[in-house]
Write a protein that holds these residues in place. Structure first.
Motif, short mmCIF file in Angstrom:
data_model
loop_
_atom_site.label_atom_id
_atom_site.label_comp_id
_atom_site.label_asym_id
_atom_site.label_seq_id
_atom_site.Cartn_x
_atom_site.Cartn_y
_atom_site.Cartn_z
N GLY A 67 0.78 -1.25 -0.11
CA GLY A 67 -0.01 -0.12 0.01
C GLY A 67 0.94 1.28 -0.01
O GLY A 67 2.07 1.20 0.14
N ALA A 68 0.20 2.41 -0.02
CA ALA A 68 0.77 3.65 -0.30
C ALA A 68 1.73 4.05 0.93
O ALA A 68 2.29 4.84 0.95
N ALA A 69 1.09 3.59 2.15
CA ALA A 69 1.77 4.12 3.36
C ALA A 69 3.08 3.78 3.77
O ALA A 69 3.75 4.30 4.38
N VAL A 70 3.75 2.87 2.76
CA VAL A 70 5.12 2.53 3.08
C VAL A 70 5.95 3.52 2.45
O VAL A 70 7.30 2.85 2.27
N TRP A 71 5.55 4.40 1.69
CA TRP A 71 6.47 5.39 0.89
C TRP A 71 7.73 5.72 1.86
O TRP A 71 8.95 5.98 1.25
N PRO A 72 7.57 6.00 3.08
CA PRO A 72 9.04 6.33 3.79
C PRO A 72 9.71 5.25 3.75
O PRO A 72 10.97 5.34 3.48
N LEU A 73 9.38 3.86 3.77
CA LEU A 73 10.54 2.80 3.72
C LEU A 73 10.92 3.10 2.41
O LEU A 73 12.15 2.61 2.09
N ALA A 74 10.40 3.30 1.28
CA ALA A 74 11.13 3.34 -0.10
C ALA A 74 12.14 4.44 -0.18
O ALA A 74 13.23 4.26 -0.66
N TRP A 75 12.01 5.61 0.49
CA TRP A 75 12.93 6.76 0.66
C TRP A 75 14.33 5.95 1.38
O TRP A 75 15.43 6.20 1.05
N ILE A 76 14.09 5.38 2.62
CA ILE A 76 15.10 4.90 3.36
C ILE A 76 15.76 3.92 2.64
O ILE A 76 16.90 3.90 2.84
N ALA A 77 15.09 2.81 2.16
CA ALA A 77 15.67 1.77 1.15
C ALA A 77 16.71 2.57 0.05
O ALA A 77 17.87 1.96 -0.06
N MET A 78 16.20 3.46 -0.52
CA MET A 78 16.91 4.13 -1.64
C MET A 78 18.18 4.71 -1.04
O MET A 78 19.45 4.71 -1.53
N GLY A 79 18.14 5.49 0.07
CA GLY A 79 19.01 6.02 0.91
C GLY A 79 19.97 5.17 1.32
O GLY A 79 21.38 5.44 1.23
N ALA A 80 19.54 3.88 1.65
CA ALA A 80 20.66 2.96 2.23
C ALA A 80 21.50 2.43 1.19
O ALA A 80 22.60 2.16 1.26
N VAL A 81 20.85 2.18 -0.10
CA VAL A 81 21.54 1.73 -1.21
C VAL A 81 22.58 3.15 -2.03
O VAL A 81 23.68 2.84 -2.25
N CYS A 82 21.97 4.33 -1.64
CA CYS A 82 22.97 5.57 -2.00
C CYS A 82 24.23 5.69 -1.21
O CYS A 82 25.12 5.86 -1.73
N LEU A 83 24.20 5.21 0.06
CA LEU A 83 25.38 5.13 0.94
C LEU A 83 26.56 4.58 0.42
O LEU A 83 27.70 5.35 0.18
N PRO A 84 26.68 3.32 0.08
CA PRO A 84 27.81 2.77 -0.34
C PRO A 84 28.13 3.43 -1.66
O PRO A 84 29.50 3.41 -2.09
N LEU A 85 27.04 3.50 -2.67
CA LEU A 85 27.54 4.14 -3.77
C LEU A 85 27.97 5.50 -3.86
O LEU A 85 29.17 5.70 -4.44
#
Length: 380
Positions: free
Chosen positions: A153-171
């Motif tokens: 559902g739509a309510a998990v959008w904060p998790l999407a940002w956090i997950a993207m940020g977690a991938v961005c860190l090592p990159l």
């Protein structure tokens, strides 16, 4: 870090600044809008404020690149972009979301502009690899985010940002470490002048490219939801579309290497824009799954090749100390077009009563950009 791995690590800057922070946002926004009950003006503002941040970042690079250098601006750009992506998942407040989107654009401009210049130090092939790195973020977000929202559902959008940020860190860490192995092209002692009037075809074409391409990247998901039909659901259609776009971006260096190698005119830019225009127009002429997915493949194979071509033109025609300033000017023009483009396409679509009409106009705009780029002659 081995010399052969430097350019691949550096391309993480493009993945973070564009693949995650800019294009990944297009997949998250519909869920944010639904969960936060944002109206269209608010949803549009989050896109506009990011573009304004990008425009300011490019403008600041014009002033600071000779003083601070491309490496330092690139590092700060990576830090700001990564932290803002992470922070976007830590609040539901519209004001702070706007701030983080602005900072994301501000940092992304520094990373994208200066990363391209630093790649130019390593050679033409490195330029193409750097910009194609944006495809990694596009591929990963396309493979995961549509299904995340479909299942939870739509309510998990904060998790999407956090997950993207977690991938961005090592990159980001890898990209920041890579710049230590790259010589700084800018210099305070050498005057970085360049004949901008003779570069007008490329510069104006880059501005028009910003107007046209961003309409596709902003509204294509909405168009697919309105027009796609068949056995595949929206999550499947959008996921495959985004994955194809990202995968073809990663393959683009192989497809364009021969044309881009050492050319000093506008042909590489014009050719990339022609393929991009064809990809943008295709689903309007073939509104089915084949048209949508082939469109994504064509757009993916060409969209990042346009900034690659502009950077290659600058590298092959200008003295090294002028690279940073010239790319910052070009990117500022692009950023203006990118800021105006979504609003213009939306206004045209509202007037015509059809999103398809607005997307058709954007394809025509890309054709104009293509024809203008082809008029660019070598400077020497």
């Amino acid at each position: 870090m081995k010399p052969s791995s430097v350019v691949w690590a550096l391309s993480g800057g493009s993945a973070v600044a564009v693949g995650f922070a800019r294009f990944g946002y297009a997949l998250v926004l519909p869920s944010m809008q639904a969960d936060l009950q944002l109206n269209y003006a608010q949803a549009g503002w989050l896109n506009t404020v990011n573009a304004l941040g990008y425009l300011l970042g490019a403008a600041l690079a014009i002033y600071f690149v000779a003083r601070l250098g491309n490496r330092r601006l690139f590092i700060w750009g990576m830090v700001l972009t990564t932290l803002s992506v992470l922070a976007s998942g830590l609040t539901h407040d519209f004001f702070w979301l706007s701030v983080f989107r602005f900072v994301s654009g501000l940092g992304g401009a520094g990373a994208f502009v200066c990363g391209g210049v630093l790649a130019g130090v390593l050679g033409t092939r490195a330029i193409v690899i750097f910009f194609s790195g944006g495809g990694l973020g596009t591929l990963l977000t396309g493979a995961v985010l549509p299904w995340l929202f479909e299942w939870h559902g739509a309510a998990v959008w904060p998790l999407a940002w956090i997950a993207m940020g977690a991938v961005c860190l090592p990159l980001s860490i890898a990209a920041i470490l890579s710049v230590r192995a790259i010589a700084e092209p800018s210099s305070r002692q050498v005057r970085a002048s360049w004949p901008w009037r003779r570069c007008l075809p490329v510069l104006v074409a880059y501005f028009i490219f910003g107007l046209g391409y961003i309409a596709y990247m902003t509204f294509m998901v909405a168009w697919v939801r309105e027009h796609a039909s068949g056995t595949a659901g929206p999550a499947m259609i959008i996921s495959v579309m985004w994955v194809l776009l990202g995968a073809m971006t990663l393959l683009a260096p192989l497809l364009w290497a021969r044309l881009f190698d050492g050319r000093r005119d506008g042909l590489p830019m014009g050719a990339a824009l022609f393929v991009l225009m064809a990809g943008a127009a295709l689903p309007l002429m073939l509104p089915n799954l084949a048209g949508i997915w082939l469109s994504a493949a064509l757009v993916g194979s060409s969209v990042f090749m346009v900034p690659s071509a502009v950077t290659g033109f600058v590298k092959n025609n200008l003295d090294r100390p002028a690279w940073g300033n010239a790319m910052a000017v070009a990117t500022s023009l692009f950023a203006i077009g990118q800021t105006v483009g979504p609003a213009a396409c939306g206004w045209i679509s509202d007037r015509a009563g059809s999103l398809s009409f607005g997307l058709a106009v954007s394809a025509v705009v890309l054709l104009v950009s293509c024809l203008l780029a082809l008029r660019q002659k070598p400077l020497g």
